[in-house]
Design a protein around this motif. Structure first.
Motif, PDB file in Angstrom:
ATOM      1  N   ASP A   6     -22.038  33.895  -5.928  1.00  0.00           N
ATOM      2  CA  ASP A   6     -20.612  34.209  -5.793  1.00  0.00           C
ATOM      3  C   ASP A   6     -19.897  34.103  -7.135  1.00  0.00           C
ATOM      4  O   ASP A   6     -19.081  34.949  -7.486  1.00  0.00           O
ATOM      5  CB  ASP A   6     -19.951  33.261  -4.791  1.00  0.00           C
ATOM      6  N   GLY A   7     -20.237  33.066  -7.895  1.00  0.00           N
ATOM      7  CA  GLY A   7     -19.623  32.882  -9.215  1.00  0.00           C
ATOM      8  C   GLY A   7     -19.981  34.002 -10.180  1.00  0.00           C
ATOM      9  O   GLY A   7     -19.127  34.489 -10.926  1.00  0.00           O
ATOM     10  N   VAL A   8     -21.239  34.415 -10.161  1.00  0.00           N
ATOM     11  CA  VAL A   8     -21.675  35.509 -11.039  1.00  0.00           C
ATOM     12  C   VAL A   8     -20.955  36.803 -10.671  1.00  0.00           C
ATOM     13  O   VAL A   8     -20.492  37.550 -11.547  1.00  0.00           O
ATOM     14  CB  VAL A   8     -23.206  35.675 -10.973  1.00  0.00           C
ATOM     15  N   LEU A   9     -20.849  37.086  -9.358  1.00  0.00           N
ATOM     16  CA  LEU A   9     -20.169  38.308  -8.934  1.00  0.00           C
ATOM     17  C   LEU A   9     -18.676  38.277  -9.278  1.00  0.00           C
ATOM     18  O   LEU A   9     -18.108  39.292  -9.694  1.00  0.00           O
ATOM     19  CB  LEU A   9     -20.358  38.523  -7.435  1.00  0.00           C
ATOM     20  N   LEU A  10     -18.037  37.114  -9.115  1.00  0.00           N
ATOM     21  CA  LEU A  10     -16.617  37.019  -9.467  1.00  0.00           C
ATOM     22  C   LEU A  10     -16.403  37.157 -10.971  1.00  0.00           C
ATOM     23  O   LEU A  10     -15.441  37.801 -11.409  1.00  0.00           O
ATOM     24  CB  LEU A  10     -16.032  35.706  -8.957  1.00  0.00           C
ATOM     25  N   LEU A  11     -17.286  36.562 -11.765  1.00  0.00           N
ATOM     26  CA  LEU A  11     -17.191  36.714 -13.219  1.00  0.00           C
ATOM     27  C   LEU A  11     -17.412  38.163 -13.627  1.00  0.00           C
ATOM     28  O   LEU A  11     -16.679  38.710 -14.466  1.00  0.00           O
ATOM     29  CB  LEU A  11     -18.206  35.805 -13.910  1.00  0.00           C
ATOM     30  N   THR A  12     -18.388  38.804 -13.003  1.00  0.00           N
ATOM     31  CA  THR A  12     -18.641  40.221 -13.280  1.00  0.00           C
ATOM     32  C   THR A  12     -17.448  41.077 -12.881  1.00  0.00           C
ATOM     33  O   THR A  12     -17.063  41.997 -13.616  1.00  0.00           O
ATOM     34  CB  THR A  12     -19.900  40.689 -12.517  1.00  0.00           C
ATOM     35  N   ALA A  13     -16.841  40.781 -11.733  1.00  0.00           N
ATOM     36  CA  ALA A  13     -15.672  41.533 -11.287  1.00  0.00           C
ATOM     37  C   ALA A  13     -14.514  41.361 -12.271  1.00  0.00           C
ATOM     38  O   ALA A  13     -13.828  42.331 -12.609  1.00  0.00           O
ATOM     39  CB  ALA A  13     -15.250  41.084  -9.895  1.00  0.00           C
ATOM     40  N   ASP A  26      -9.832  57.328 -18.737  1.00  0.00           N
ATOM     41  CA  ASP A  26      -9.286  56.979 -17.434  1.00  0.00           C
ATOM     42  C   ASP A  26     -10.350  56.972 -16.341  1.00  0.00           C
ATOM     43  O   ASP A  26     -10.344  56.095 -15.474  1.00  0.00           O
ATOM     44  CB  ASP A  26      -8.173  57.951 -17.039  1.00  0.00           C
ATOM     45  N   VAL A  27     -11.248  57.918 -16.365  1.00  0.00           N
ATOM     46  CA  VAL A  27     -12.263  58.013 -15.318  1.00  0.00           C
ATOM     47  C   VAL A  27     -13.224  56.832 -15.395  1.00  0.00           C
ATOM     48  O   VAL A  27     -13.532  56.196 -14.388  1.00  0.00           O
ATOM     49  CB  VAL A  27     -13.021  59.350 -15.420  1.00  0.00           C
ATOM     50  N   TRP A  28     -13.693  56.522 -16.582  1.00  0.00           N
ATOM     51  CA  TRP A  28     -14.609  55.403 -16.746  1.00  0.00           C
ATOM     52  C   TRP A  28     -13.913  54.085 -16.419  1.00  0.00           C
ATOM     53  O   TRP A  28     -14.504  53.196 -15.790  1.00  0.00           O
ATOM     54  CB  TRP A  28     -15.165  55.388 -18.160  1.00  0.00           C
ATOM     55  N   GLY A  29     -12.662  53.942 -16.804  1.00  0.00           N
ATOM     56  CA  GLY A  29     -11.906  52.733 -16.475  1.00  0.00           C
ATOM     57  C   GLY A  29     -11.696  52.585 -14.981  1.00  0.00           C
ATOM     58  O   GLY A  29     -11.793  51.484 -14.434  1.00  0.00           O
ATOM     59  N   LEU A  30     -11.428  53.689 -14.276  1.00  0.00           N
ATOM     60  CA  LEU A  30     -11.266  53.647 -12.826  1.00  0.00           C
ATOM     61  C   LEU A  30     -12.579  53.266 -12.150  1.00  0.00           C
ATOM     62  O   LEU A  30     -12.581  52.480 -11.196  1.00  0.00           O
ATOM     63  CB  LEU A  30     -10.764  54.995 -12.308  1.00  0.00           C
ATOM     64  N   LEU A  31     -13.692  53.793 -12.636  1.00  0.00           N
ATOM     65  CA  LEU A  31     -14.992  53.436 -12.076  1.00  0.00           C
ATOM     66  C   LEU A  31     -15.263  51.939 -12.249  1.00  0.00           C
ATOM     67  O   LEU A  31     -15.749  51.276 -11.329  1.00  0.00           O
ATOM     68  CB  LEU A  31     -16.098  54.251 -12.731  1.00  0.00           C
ATOM     69  N   GLN A  32     -14.941  51.397 -13.405  1.00  0.00           N
ATOM     70  CA  GLN A  32     -15.154  49.970 -13.632  1.00  0.00           C
ATOM     71  C   GLN A  32     -14.272  49.128 -12.711  1.00  0.00           C
ATOM     72  O   GLN A  32     -14.711  48.108 -12.179  1.00  0.00           O
ATOM     73  CB  GLN A  32     -14.894  49.631 -15.096  1.00  0.00           C
ATOM     74  N   LYS A  33     -13.038  49.559 -12.495  1.00  0.00           N
ATOM     75  CA  LYS A  33     -12.159  48.823 -11.587  1.00  0.00           C
ATOM     76  C   LYS A  33     -12.649  48.912 -10.145  1.00  0.00           C
ATOM     77  O   LYS A  33     -12.568  47.937  -9.398  1.00  0.00           O
ATOM     78  CB  LYS A  33     -10.729  49.354 -11.696  1.00  0.00           C
ATOM     79  N   LEU A  34     -13.164  50.074  -9.745  1.00  0.00           N
ATOM     80  CA  LEU A  34     -13.707  50.211  -8.396  1.00  0.00           C
ATOM     81  C   LEU A  34     -14.934  49.315  -8.199  1.00  0.00           C
ATOM     82  O   LEU A  34     -15.100  48.708  -7.138  1.00  0.00           O
ATOM     83  CB  LEU A  34     -14.062  51.663  -8.103  1.00  0.00           C
ATOM     84  N   LEU A  35     -15.782  49.229  -9.209  1.00  0.00           N
ATOM     85  CA  LEU A  35     -16.938  48.333  -9.123  1.00  0.00           C
ATOM     86  C   LEU A  35     -16.498  46.871  -9.037  1.00  0.00           C
ATOM     87  O   LEU A  35     -17.119  46.063  -8.331  1.00  0.00           O
ATOM     88  CB  LEU A  35     -17.866  48.545 -10.319  1.00  0.00           C
ATOM     89  N   ALA A  36     -15.406  46.522  -9.726  1.00  0.00           N
ATOM     90  CA  ALA A  36     -14.876  45.161  -9.641  1.00  0.00           C
ATOM     91  C   ALA A  36     -14.372  44.864  -8.234  1.00  0.00           C
ATOM     92  O   ALA A  36     -14.614  43.783  -7.695  1.00  0.00           O
ATOM     93  CB  ALA A  36     -13.759  44.970 -10.666  1.00  0.00           C
ATOM     94  N   VAL A  37     -13.697  45.822  -7.623  1.00  0.00           N
ATOM     95  CA  VAL A  37     -13.203  45.625  -6.252  1.00  0.00           C
ATOM     96  C   VAL A  37     -14.374  45.483  -5.284  1.00  0.00           C
ATOM     97  O   VAL A  37     -14.337  44.641  -4.372  1.00  0.00           O
ATOM     98  CB  VAL A  37     -12.275  46.798  -5.853  1.00  0.00           C
ATOM     99  N   VAL A  38     -15.424  46.258  -5.478  1.00  0.00           N
ATOM    100  CA  VAL A  38     -16.604  46.152  -4.614  1.00  0.00           C
ATOM    101  C   VAL A  38     -17.259  44.782  -4.775  1.00  0.00           C
ATOM    102  O   VAL A  38     -17.686  44.166  -3.787  1.00  0.00           O
ATOM    103  CB  VAL A  38     -17.598  47.295  -4.924  1.00  0.00           C
ATOM    104  N   ALA A  39     -17.336  44.272  -5.990  1.00  0.00           N
ATOM    105  CA  ALA A  39     -17.939  42.959  -6.220  1.00  0.00           C
ATOM    106  C   ALA A  39     -17.135  41.864  -5.525  1.00  0.00           C
ATOM    107  O   ALA A  39     -17.699  40.949  -4.914  1.00  0.00           O
ATOM    108  CB  ALA A  39     -18.050  42.678  -7.715  1.00  0.00           C
ATOM    109  N   VAL A  40     -15.809  41.943  -5.576  1.00  0.00           N
ATOM    110  CA  VAL A  40     -14.965  40.955  -4.887  1.00  0.00           C
ATOM    111  C   VAL A  40     -15.115  41.097  -3.378  1.00  0.00           C
ATOM    112  O   VAL A  40     -15.170  40.099  -2.649  1.00  0.00           O
ATOM    113  CB  VAL A  40     -13.492  41.094  -5.329  1.00  0.00           C
ATOM    114  N   ALA A  41     -15.221  42.317  -2.879  1.00  0.00           N
ATOM    115  CA  ALA A  41     -15.404  42.526  -1.445  1.00  0.00           C
ATOM    116  C   ALA A  41     -16.734  41.953  -0.971  1.00  0.00           C
ATOM    117  O   ALA A  41     -16.818  41.396   0.124  1.00  0.00           O
ATOM    118  CB  ALA A  41     -15.315  44.013  -1.109  1.00  0.00           C
ATOM    119  N   VAL A  42     -17.784  42.057  -1.798  1.00  0.00           N
ATOM    120  CA  VAL A  42     -19.075  41.477  -1.436  1.00  0.00           C
ATOM    121  C   VAL A  42     -18.966  39.962  -1.347  1.00  0.00           C
ATOM    122  O   VAL A  42     -19.511  39.339  -0.431  1.00  0.00           O
ATOM    123  CB  VAL A  42     -20.164  41.901  -2.447  1.00  0.00           C
ATOM    124  N   VAL A  43     -18.227  39.367  -2.262  1.00  0.00           N
ATOM    125  CA  VAL A  43     -18.051  37.909  -2.219  1.00  0.00           C
ATOM    126  C   VAL A  43     -17.263  37.505  -0.980  1.00  0.00           C
ATOM    127  O   VAL A  43     -17.621  36.550  -0.286  1.00  0.00           O
ATOM    128  CB  VAL A  43     -17.349  37.403  -3.497  1.00  0.00           C
TER     129      VAL A  43
END
Length: 86
Positions: A6-13, A26-43
């Motif tokens: 959980d800590g690793v995923l939150l740090l990664t997010a 903008d596109v690459w930044g949006l993809l990174q933010k979406l991956l961060a939201v997915v990581a928080v949702a997994v936690v």
């Protein structure tokens, strides 16, 4: 799920969100933010937190369906509006 994962995923997010905000593309930044939201949702959802899952299920059941009367417009109002514009 172990606490260290959980800590690793939150740090990664956090890092993905920070890098996504600082990125010029903008596109690459949006993809990174979406991956961060997915990581928080997994936690949040992967930790067997029944109260959170029950709350999300209650919210999903409370939302109106596509055939709900609350979402339909009244045909008499629509006809009156169209008739007055002529």
């Amino acid at each position: 799920m172990p606490w260290w994962l959980d800590g690793v995923l939150l740090l990664t997010a956090f890092l993905l969100w920070f890098w996504g905000s600082a990125h010029r593309d903008d596109v690459w930044g949006l993809l990174q933010k979406l991956l961060a939201v997915v990581a928080v949702a997994v936690v949040l959802l992967g930790g067997r937190q029944m109260l959170l899952e029950a709350g999300v299920l209650a919210l999903a059941l409370w939302l109106p369906g596509a055939s709900s009367r609350r979402l339909r417009s009244f045909s008499s109002e629509a006809a009156g509006f169209e008739g007055s514009s002529r």
